[in-house]
Design an enzyme around this catalytic site. Structure first.
Site, short mmCIF file in Angstrom:
data_model
loop_
_atom_site.label_atom_id
_atom_site.label_comp_id
_atom_site.label_asym_id
_atom_site.label_seq_id
_atom_site.Cartn_x
_atom_site.Cartn_y
_atom_site.Cartn_z
N GLY A 1 0.83 -1.20 0.00
CA GLY A 1 0.00 0.00 0.00
C GLY A 1 0.87 1.25 0.00
O GLY A 1 0.57 2.24 -0.67
N ASN B 1 -6.59 5.05 9.83
CA ASN B 1 -6.11 3.81 10.43
C ASN B 1 -6.09 3.85 11.96
O ASN B 1 -6.15 2.81 12.60
CB ASN B 1 -4.72 3.47 9.90
N THR C 1 9.39 -8.87 -11.94
CA THR C 1 8.56 -10.07 -12.06
C THR C 1 7.45 -10.04 -11.00
O THR C 1 7.72 -9.76 -9.83
CB THR C 1 9.43 -11.33 -11.92
N CYS D 1 6.12 4.50 21.30
CA CYS D 1 7.36 5.00 21.89
C CYS D 1 8.46 4.88 20.86
O CYS D 1 9.20 3.91 20.83
CB CYS D 1 7.68 4.18 23.12
#
Ligand SMILES: *Cc1c(COP(=O)(O)O)cnc(C)c1O
Length: 388
Positions: A72, A152, A238, A325
């Site tokens: 992504g 997200n 590929t 963190c």
């Protein structure tokens, strides 16, 4: 037997059995190179063609509009960098928003160093951008609007169809990072006037290391990787045949079962939200209505996010925190700051993200363990003591 509850489906998902079954032949006897002309190669090529048809169908796109990528992140980079490169003579103004994934925001920061002007639209306390603000921000030299479909961290879904309609009417290209949305909520590139869209296999129960970029027909972008003629020469290398086949199988399955899964997961999510927000000084983050089915994210006052994650892990619950963190310094998430949370509150973030395999038992187990964890951490907090 110790219990394990996976509540981090926004980070990644478990490969579905259907996807695994679809992949195995291409990891074993179907090892041909799709560019080879003999039968073994032709079979791999056919598998790729079919996968491309499946991904296109899931998005309301045409097959030739789907380009396979490695991740992504790569799809985001390709879309944004390519538009910047190919439109820089027209203008250098790019509009985005304050809560993008780093795959987009760090790419934009890089473009800013190369002389592009990036305008980040603010979001409201639910994490939504204003379509009116976008309208006002578009200028003569605006070359791209890039706004994520769904966030997200806090699960907020943007008014994508309205944004798409506006960008189309104003003649500006519109890219959306739909990595969190695809396979979970309806996405239709034609209806929503989307020009470029990024997706990633492992967020909807496909394999990791494979994604796709939708590019609306007629949009000419520079090639992303040079080399052989794969992906019509636009992304050489590929093809990951097994990965692409697995991603397509997972997406097809997700779209087929979307309505029932959405209803089931949303009900579990709402039970989780109800139980969590019944704990004193625990607040839901993100939009209560326009939100991803699986996302339940919170801020817990007077508690560190990392501490919660470690204590949840100790009782077998996998969750995550926006306040990772990193490099030793506690950096509150840019998303939580953008929705107006003060630093000290943003530090106490936790995200529980449910998926197809989540059960009511999982939710009950989380709700059984979590209040005690919060109480324990607060008992050690001078801030909580001062507050109560
Ligand atoms: C996971 C994610 C990405 C990155 O996808 P990868 O395939 O892991 O590189 C980009 N954007 C959003 C919104 C994500 O959730």
């Amino acid at each position: 037997m110790s219990r394990f509850v996976y509540a981090d489906n926004a980070a990644t998902t478990k490969l579905s059995q259907t996807a695994l079954d679809a992949m195995l032949p291409w990891l074993a006897e179907g090892y041909g190179n799709p560019s080879s002309v003999y039968r073994l190669g032709r079979e791999a090529r056919r598998a790729l063609d079919q996968a491309r048809d499946q991904v296109a169908a899931a998005l309301g796109a045409k097959s030739e509009e789907i380009l396979f990528t490695g991740t992504g992140t790569e799809a985001d980079n390709w879309a944004i960098r390519s538009v910047a490169e190919s439109k820089k003579e027209k203008g250098r103004h790019i509009i985005s928003c304050a809560i993008e994934h780093h795959a987009v925001s760090h790419t934009l920061e890089d473009l800013a160093k190369q002389g592009f002007e990036i305008e980040y639209l603010p979001v409201d306390e639910c994490g939504r951008v204003s379509v009116e603000a976008l309208d006002a921000a578009i200028r003569e030299d605006t070359i791209l609007v890039t706004i994520m479909f769904a966030n997200n961290e806090i699960g907020t879904i943007q008014p994508i169809a309205e944004i798409g309609a506006l960008a189309r009417a104003r003649g500006v290209l519109f890219h959306t990072d739909a990595v969190q949305a695809v396979g979970h909520v309806p996405v239709d590139v034609a209806v929503m006037n989307i020009d470029l869209l990024s997706l990633s296999g492992h967020k909807f129960r496909g394999p990791k290391g494979v994604g796709a970029l939708y590019v609306k027909k007629g949009i000419k972008l520079p090639n992303f990787l040079t080399g052989g003629g794969q992906e019509k020469g636009r992304r050489a290398g590929t093809e990951n045949v097994a990965g692409i086949v697995g991603m397509a199988a997972a997406l097809t399955e997700a779209v087929q079962h979307m309505d029932e899964e959405r209803a089931k997961i949303t009900a579990l999510r709402d039970k989780l939200i109800q139980g969590m927000t019944a704990i004193p000084a625990v607040k839901l983050t993100g939009d209560p209505v326009n939100r991803l089915p699986g996302n339940a994210s919170f801020v817990v006052e007077c508690v560190e996010g990392e501490a919660m994650i470690l204590m949840l892990d100790a009782v077998g619950i996998a969750a995550s925190s926006g306040s990772a963190c990193s490099s030793g310094a506690l950096d509150p998430s840019h998303v939580l700051l953008a929705i107006g949370l003060p630093h000290e509150i943003a530090h106490g973030s936790v995200r529980l993200s449910l998926g197809e395999e989540s059960t009511e038992d999982d939710v009950d187990y989380i709700l059984e363990k979590f209040p005690g964890i919060i109480a324990k951490l607060r008992a050690m907090s001078p801030l909580w003591e001062a507050k109560s």
